[in-house]
Each structure stands twice: as C-alpha cells, then as structure tokens.
Design a protein around this motif. Structure first.
Motif, PDB file in Angstrom:
ATOM      1  N   MET B  33       0.818  -1.213   0.000  1.00  0.00           N
ATOM      2  CA  MET B  33       0.000   0.000   0.000  1.00  0.00           C
ATOM      3  C   MET B  33       0.861   1.277   0.000  1.00  0.00           C
ATOM      4  SD  MET B  33      -1.401   0.412   3.917  1.00  0.00           S
ATOM      5  CE  MET B  33      -3.034   0.285   3.305  1.00  0.00           C
ATOM      6  N   TYR B  36       3.032   3.946  -3.695  1.00  0.00           N
ATOM      7  CA  TYR B  36       2.876   5.217  -4.408  1.00  0.00           C
ATOM      8  C   TYR B  36       3.585   6.357  -3.674  1.00  0.00           C
ATOM      9  CZ  TYR B  36      -0.778   2.323  -6.364  1.00  0.00           C
ATOM     10  OH  TYR B  36      -1.446   1.289  -6.940  1.00  0.00           O
ATOM     11  N   PHE B 135     -18.171   4.909  15.413  1.00  0.00           N
ATOM     12  CA  PHE B 135     -18.846   3.622  15.239  1.00  0.00           C
ATOM     13  C   PHE B 135     -19.484   3.147  16.530  1.00  0.00           C
ATOM     14  CE2 PHE B 135     -15.554   3.779  12.043  1.00  0.00           C
ATOM     15  CZ  PHE B 135     -16.237   3.391  10.897  1.00  0.00           C
ATOM     16  N   ASP B 217     -13.561  14.131   5.313  1.00  0.00           N
ATOM     17  CA  ASP B 217     -14.617  13.161   5.064  1.00  0.00           C
ATOM     18  C   ASP B 217     -14.117  11.714   5.174  1.00  0.00           C
ATOM     19  OD1 ASP B 217     -17.183  12.556   4.629  1.00  0.00           O
ATOM     20  OD2 ASP B 217     -17.228  13.017   2.480  1.00  0.00           O
ATOM     21  N   LEU B 219     -14.580   8.385   6.942  1.00  0.00           N
ATOM     22  CA  LEU B 219     -15.608   7.729   7.757  1.00  0.00           C
ATOM     23  C   LEU B 219     -15.005   6.872   8.853  1.00  0.00           C
ATOM     24  CD1 LEU B 219     -17.834   6.837   4.754  1.00  0.00           C
ATOM     25  CD2 LEU B 219     -18.614   8.185   6.691  1.00  0.00           C
ATOM     26  N   ILE B 220     -13.775   6.405   8.640  1.00  0.00           N
ATOM     27  CA  ILE B 220     -13.173   5.518   9.641  1.00  0.00           C
ATOM     28  C   ILE B 220     -12.554   6.330  10.770  1.00  0.00           C
ATOM     29  CG2 ILE B 220     -11.326   3.837  10.021  1.00  0.00           C
ATOM     30  CD1 ILE B 220     -12.068   2.510   7.480  1.00  0.00           C
ATOM     31  N   THR B 244      -9.998  12.807   0.409  1.00  0.00           N
ATOM     32  CA  THR B 244     -11.122  12.216   1.130  1.00  0.00           C
ATOM     33  C   THR B 244     -10.850  10.733   1.316  1.00  0.00           C
ATOM     34  OG1 THR B 244     -12.185  11.911  -0.989  1.00  0.00           O
ATOM     35  CG2 THR B 244     -12.848  13.850   0.294  1.00  0.00           C
ATOM     36  N   GLY B 245     -11.681  10.123   2.140  1.00  0.00           N
ATOM     37  CA  GLY B 245     -11.535   8.689   2.364  1.00  0.00           C
ATOM     38  C   GLY B 245     -10.514   8.400   3.447  1.00  0.00           C
ATOM     39  N   HIS B 246     -10.062   7.168   3.479  1.00  0.00           N
ATOM     40  CA  HIS B 246      -9.232   6.727   4.581  1.00  0.00           C
ATOM     41  C   HIS B 246      -7.832   6.324   4.123  1.00  0.00           C
ATOM     42  CE1 HIS B 246      -8.432   5.328   8.591  1.00  0.00           C
ATOM     43  NE2 HIS B 246      -8.209   4.085   8.202  1.00  0.00           N
ATOM     44  N   CYS B 247      -7.610   6.299   2.811  1.00  0.00           N
ATOM     45  CA  CYS B 247      -6.319   5.841   2.303  1.00  0.00           C
ATOM     46  C   CYS B 247      -5.699   6.890   1.375  1.00  0.00           C
ATOM     47  CB  CYS B 247      -6.465   4.522   1.547  1.00  0.00           C
ATOM     48  SG  CYS B 247      -7.209   3.216   2.501  1.00  0.00           S
ATOM     49  N   MET B 250      -2.948   6.100  -1.048  1.00  0.00           N
ATOM     50  CA  MET B 250      -3.275   5.387  -2.270  1.00  0.00           C
ATOM     51  C   MET B 250      -4.157   6.216  -3.195  1.00  0.00           C
ATOM     52  SD  MET B 250      -3.672   1.380  -1.336  1.00  0.00           S
ATOM     53  CE  MET B 250      -4.602   1.497   0.158  1.00  0.00           C
ATOM     54  N   SER B 251      -5.110   6.952  -2.592  1.00  0.00           N
ATOM     55  CA  SER B 251      -6.017   7.709  -3.448  1.00  0.00           C
ATOM     56  C   SER B 251      -5.427   9.070  -3.836  1.00  0.00           C
ATOM     57  CB  SER B 251      -7.365   7.896  -2.733  1.00  0.00           C
ATOM     58  OG  SER B 251      -7.195   8.625  -1.534  1.00  0.00           O
ATOM     59  N   HIS B 252      -4.637   9.656  -2.956  1.00  0.00           N
ATOM     60  CA  HIS B 252      -4.057  10.975  -3.207  1.00  0.00           C
ATOM     61  C   HIS B 252      -2.590  10.985  -2.811  1.00  0.00           C
ATOM     62  CE1 HIS B 252      -8.393  11.475  -2.643  1.00  0.00           C
ATOM     63  NE2 HIS B 252      -8.325  12.554  -3.417  1.00  0.00           N
ATOM     64  N   PRO B 253      -1.777  10.158  -3.474  1.00  0.00           N
ATOM     65  CA  PRO B 253      -0.375  10.055  -3.042  1.00  0.00           C
ATOM     66  C   PRO B 253       0.388  11.379  -3.132  1.00  0.00           C
ATOM     67  CG  PRO B 253      -0.760   8.829  -5.089  1.00  0.00           C
ATOM     68  CD  PRO B 253      -2.097   9.240  -4.582  1.00  0.00           C
TER      69      PRO B 253
END
Lengths: 408, 267
Positions: B33, B36, B135, B217, B219-220, B244-247, B250-253
C-alpha cells in the motif's frame, strides 16, 4: 438476426439501464460518477441523488470499513476485484446484500472504477446458514477445548494435592520419628537414676549398711514397689519408642507355638491363681510360626496379663491355636477371656498408645496403656497382625496371626 | 543483524539516504500500500517496509494468536524490526491502526524514534460519549461479518497456500498477486484488535513529535477524532488533507507526499 451489435440502434446508457444488475462508476476519492437505473431501483434513489454522492454513503457501516480496508486497496493495487460481498444501504436504510465485481481504468483523464452489483438474496441465506453452522462448530470446539483444559487443570490440581499429602505425610513421619527418638533417649536417661534407687534400696534392705527397723523395712518395700512400677512404665515407653523409631531388630526363625506359650504361662500363673481365674491351653505341639521367639513371648505375656487383669474371680482364660489360609500359610494364637469386655466403639482404640478402655479401669488396672500398641507393632514387624474381638460383660479375644512358613 | 525477524516480517530496505523511514501498513493490507509514496523519499532516506506477522508475505508459522490479539503484539513486531536493523532516529509512518501501533512502540522505546507520522489515526473507533469514535459496536460486528462472508470465497482459495503446499507453485503465484492474502482467522483477530482497541490513555505520554494527517470526510477516522488526538498529544501537528476517504497514500499520493515532506523539512 443480422449484423453486429453496433448496428443495433440502442444507446449504451439504455443498454446499461436495462441490465439485470446494478452498475456504478466512481472516482478514486469515492465520488459516484454514474449509476444505472437498476442500481437506483435497487436502493430507491433517483439517479440525480446518486450522482456526486460518496460511494460509502450507500454502504452499510460494516461494509464501509471493509471498503476502506480491503476493497479500495484491492482495486487500487490490482486494478480489479471480484466477487466481493458488500451490503449496500438503501435510501430507506435497508441493507441490500450484493456481490460486486470491479475494474479500475483510465477514462476521461481520471481513474474510474466500474462496479457491477448483483443481488445475492438467496445466496446470502445459504451463507448466513453456513456462517451460523461454522460459529456453532467453533463454539462447540471452544467448549471442548475449555473442558479439556479444565480436565488438565483438575488433573494438575489432583497431582498437586497428592504431592502436598505426600509432603505432609513425610513431615508427620519425621515428626513422629523425632518424638520416638526423644522418648527413647529420655527413657534411657530416666532408667539410670531409677536403677540407682532400686540398687540402694536393696543394699539398705539387706542390712549391709546397718540394721533397719521393721517400719523402715516396710517403707523400703513401698519404695521398691513404686520403683519397679515406674521402671516398667519406662520400659514400655522405651519399647514403643524403639519400635516406632524403627530400631527394633527381628530374629525370625521357625518357632513352636506350644513351647512359647509354655515359656510364658509360668509368669502369669501366680496371678491367675491368686485371682481365682481358671485357665486352659489348647495348642497342638506341631504348630510353628516363622517369627521372633522373644517378641512373640512378649506379646503373649502382654495378652495374658491383660486377660488376667480384666477377668474377675471364677472367670476363665483360654489359649488356643489354629492354622489359617488356603495354603495354611498362617497360624493364629488366640487369648480368650470372660472378662469385662470392651465396648464396640472403643475396640479400635485399644491399640492406640496410651489408651485404656476407661479411666475407672485404668485406675483399677495398672499399666502404661502401651502394651497393646507395642504388641501390635511387634506383630506387624514380624509380618503378622494382632486383632481384637469383644463383647461387654461376655469377654474379649485377642488373636495374634503370624506367618507359618518360611517366606519364599 | 537478526535475519529471522527480517524474513518473518518480509522486511524490505531500499533508498539512498541514511535516516530511516519505517512505513507500517494498516489493517487489511500489506507493505504494497506504500508503493505510491515511498519512491518519493527514496533519494533522501533509507526506506524500510514490512508486513506484520499474519499479513502479506509474512511467515504465517510465526503467528501467535495470543501475541497478536492486542496491538501491543504488533508494536513488538515494529520494535523487533528496528532492533534487527539497529535503527535509530526513525521516522515512523503508520497508516490507520499502525499509527497507534507506532505510538505504542515509541512509548516503549522513545530513544529510537525521531518523529511519528500518523495517516488517518484513531485511538478508539467505538463511540464512548462524550468521545466520538464514529462507530457503534454493532457496526464493527457488521464489518466482521462482511469480512467473513468475503473470506468464505477467499479462504477456499487460500487454504492450500496457508498449508504451505510447496508442490503447487501456481498457488503461491496467485497468492503473490492477491496482496490482501490473509488467513481469515488471523484477519478477524487483527480486525478485533484494531477496532475494539482503546489507546486514548497512551496518548498523553507520547515523547516523540508527531504529525496527524486527517483526511477530509474520512468515515473511519472522523474529523473529531483527529482534533481529539491533536488536543491530547503533546508536540503534535494536525494537518487536514484535501484528500477524502481513509487511504490518502493510495487515493491521493501526491498530496500525502507533499504534506509529509513539508512536515519533515519544517523541523
């Protein structure tokens, strides 16, 4: 049918909308770029509501985490994912079970992941059942493991308890040996001055140191009686202590029972006669025991003096012998009296050291209360046993059993 | 150098620099993971990546259920890797649960670490009013169920590999391609260790400067959690990413690299 698929006048969108499975395209940041009518229907949204929304918002919470931790890394790193189970969340908040296939590709200058969702209502039921069965099996297994562990633990505890008992037994034995050693030493130390007292009393009685008056002679006789009584008590204690300390040696040999009885009888005859107690001996001359002659005689003397002590005038004492065992490997010598008897609840205690059946008897009958304890220890030391039967006011029988043959 | 740990944790070391940057993957993944992000630092740092025992291509036979039922066991993996390579002045970069694993490791041996970079951290995932983790317990149970459903298929595929079926190399090749290859039982325990953990009490004692990378944003690890961490941890810097997101790695290196670089140069 003629021609190729591209000849058919149908738009890609309407083709997708008509497909029997849900379709979604989303960007790396999770923004939904497109969704087909089937997916909208599946979740109760109109298409505009889904456009631009985050993919996670149409996932159940558990599936959101799974998406972030597994699904997204998978499509990002491998470019595709197959048969991923995801629970979608409908607009009304219901979970919709789906299997998802996804492919990530470059389109319109960005990375887009195309996902196809198939409802798996029936399959989910099977999987739920499968998981339930698996869980039940795991629980059963855990239970078994726990029980196995408990068994192991209780076995361990038993072992530890056994060890503890063994340790305590050893401690008790050591304490008992120490006590016996002490008694043996003390008894010896006590005997020396007692013997001196006895010796000087005799010297005075004999008049060697000058004449004595009748009154003095009477007093010396009392001193002498008390000295002998005390010496007997101490000898008994010393004997018991020696036996318990394991310091007694046994000279085992073949001995005739009759000879041993005859050797002892004269020692008690005077008392029997003076008390008016009848006595009889019925021992076949050929019976032999494999034993220590002196010890057997000591036991017999003890049994006979007890019988004499506890049997009133006109009572009787009988000595009998018999062969015992299938191979006639044992002989039994019994001393039976018609004396006061011993209550059943006290019978077992008569072999305990320092026990006499009750205090009134103790006062009537002299003795240390060690005789039977010593006798039984000696009997056992020779591989034999001493047992008692009795009935109050009818009489008692003490039976000494001994090995009859040479041990093979 | 203790090579057994290096094999056990599938440790890879590369890069031209001297100061070590140790990248620790999160739950559900392995060292891949980071691919990148790590090349951007390879010129200036010594890069170390590894798989926790039970993840990726680690030695599954070294898996100890008791040790790995709590995050402290994973922190031991980190420290053992550090000892094996005798690393000091370490920049620890942890994603998600590895942020807390790294925190536990730095609390234990702070002298080994220079900085702690946390990507999407959360000290506790389950709400505990007034604390907001994001959660409820039943949500985590939902995740465990989703994982199990997915592992029904995966487990069948992985079983022969887990049993070390050496005479069927095609299986291990497939395994190499499936980076999320994890034994379902191990994955479940890691999930439980992660999502039922509560490391709030460990935060105040941190002795190493830290960077909290909070995604928009996420969620985790929601925004409140990032704020909470920043408030509680001394010497911490909070950076909110546009990603955004949790990774984000990987999504925005690019953004992830830029934020880390900026933090490292600012010391």
């Amino acid at each position: 049918m003629t021609g190729r698929l591209s000849d058919v006048d149908i738009g890609v969108d309407s083709l997708l909308d008509a497909a029997p499975c849900g379709f979604i395209a989303f960007a790396d940041d999770g923004t939904i770029r497109a969704a087909n009518a089937t997916l909208c229907d599946m979740l109760g949204y109109v298409r505009d509501e889904l456009q631009g929304r985050r993919l996670e918002s149409i996932l159940n919470l558990g599936s959101r985490i799974f998406y972030q931790t597994h699904f997204f890394p998978l499509v990002k790193l491998q470019g595709r994912a197959e048969e991923i189970f995801l629970l979608l969340r409908s607009k009304s908040g219901d979970d919709v079970a789906t299997l998802c296939n996804a492919v990530r590709r470059q389109r319109g200058g960005e990375s887009i992941t195309d996902c196809v969702f198939m409802r798996v209502h029936e399959r989910q039921k099977f999987e739920d059942a499968l998981l339930r069965a698996k869980k039940a099996a795991e629980e059963a297994n855990e239970l078994l493991e726990r029980q196995a562990m408990e068994l192991e633990m209780s076995e361990q505890q038993l072992l530890e308890q056994g060890e503890e008992l063994e340790r305590q037994r050893t401690l008790a034995e050591e304490a008992n040996r120490a006590k016996s050693a002490f008694l043996a030493t003390m008894s010896h130390e006590l005997r020396t001055p007692l013997n001196a007292i006895g010796g000087y009393v005799q010297l005075i009685e004999l008049g060697i140191q000058g004449p004595i008056t009748e009154k003095q002679a009477d007093s010396l006789a009392r001193i002498s009686r008390a000295q002998r009584h005390l010496l007997r008590l101490i000898n008994d204690i010393l004997n018991l202590a020696r036996i318990e300390a394991g310091r007694v040696e046994y000279n085992l040999a073949s001995c005739h029972l009759k000879e041993m009885v005859d050797a002892v009888l004269p020692m008690v005859e005077p008392q029997l006669q003076s008390r008016g107690v009848r006595y009889s001996v019925d021992v076949a001359p050929d019976l032999t025991a494999y034993a220590d002659r002196e010890k057997v005689q000591q036991i017999l003397l003890n049994l006979l003096s007890n019988a004499t002590k506890f049997t009133p005038a006109n009572g009787s004492v009988a000595v009998t012998a018999a062969v015992m065992g299938e191979r006639q490997e044992r002989v039994a010598l019994a001393v039976r009296d018609t004396g006061v008897g011993i209550p059943a609840e006290r019978l077992a205690q008569v072999f305990e050291p320092f026990v006499q059946v009750d205090d009134s008897h103790a006062r009537r009958a002299e003795g240390s209360g060690l005789g039977l304890a010593i006798s039984r220890d000696l009997a056992r030391g020779m591989g034999g046993e001493l047992t008692a039967e009795s009935e109050v006011k009818v009489g008692s029988a003490f039976t000494l059993t001994l090995p009859a043959l040479l041990p093979t | 150098m203790d090579t057994s740990v290096l094999t056990r944790n599938n440790v890879r070391v590369f890069g031209q620099g001297t100061q070590p940057m140790l990248f620790a993957h999160g739950f559900g993944c392995d060292q891949n993971m980071w691919r990148y992000v790590t090349p951007a630092f390879a010129d200036d740092y010594r890069i170390i990546v590894f798989d926790y025992v039970g993840s990726g291509k680690s030695d599954l036979s070294a898996y100890d259920p008791k040790r790995y039922s709590a995050l402290a066991g994973y922190a031991e993996d980190v420290l053992e890797v550090i000892h094996s390579l005798d690393l000091t002045d370490v920049i620890f970069v942890g994603h998600s649960v590895s942020s807390m694993i790294g925190l536990l490791a730095t609390n234990q041996e702070p002298e080994r670490f220079a900085q702690l970079i946390m990507v999407g951290p959360s000290p506790r995932y389950i709400n505990d009013p007034p604390y907001v983790g994001g959660f409820e317990r039943k949500d985590i149970e939902g995740l465990l169920e989703t994982m199990e459903k997915n592992y029904i298929g995966w487990a069948n595929f992985l079983a022969p590999a887990i049993m070390k079926n050496a005479d069927r190399p095609e299986l291990s090749r497939e395994l190499e391609e499936s980076f999320c290859s994890t034994d379902p039982v191990i994955a479940r325990r890691f999930a439980e260790a992660t999502f039922f953990s509560d490391n709030r009490a460990d935060l105040a004692g941190v002795r190493v400067p830290s960077l909290i990378m909070q995604c928009s944003d996420d969620l985790i690890a929601p925004f409140d959690v990032g704020e909470y961490l920043h408030r509680t941890m001394p010497q911490s810097t909070l950076r909110v990413l546009q990603a955004t997101g949790h990774c984000p790695h990987m999504s925005h290196p690019e953004e992830t690299i830029a934020v880390i670089r900026e933090y490292l140069s600012g010391r």
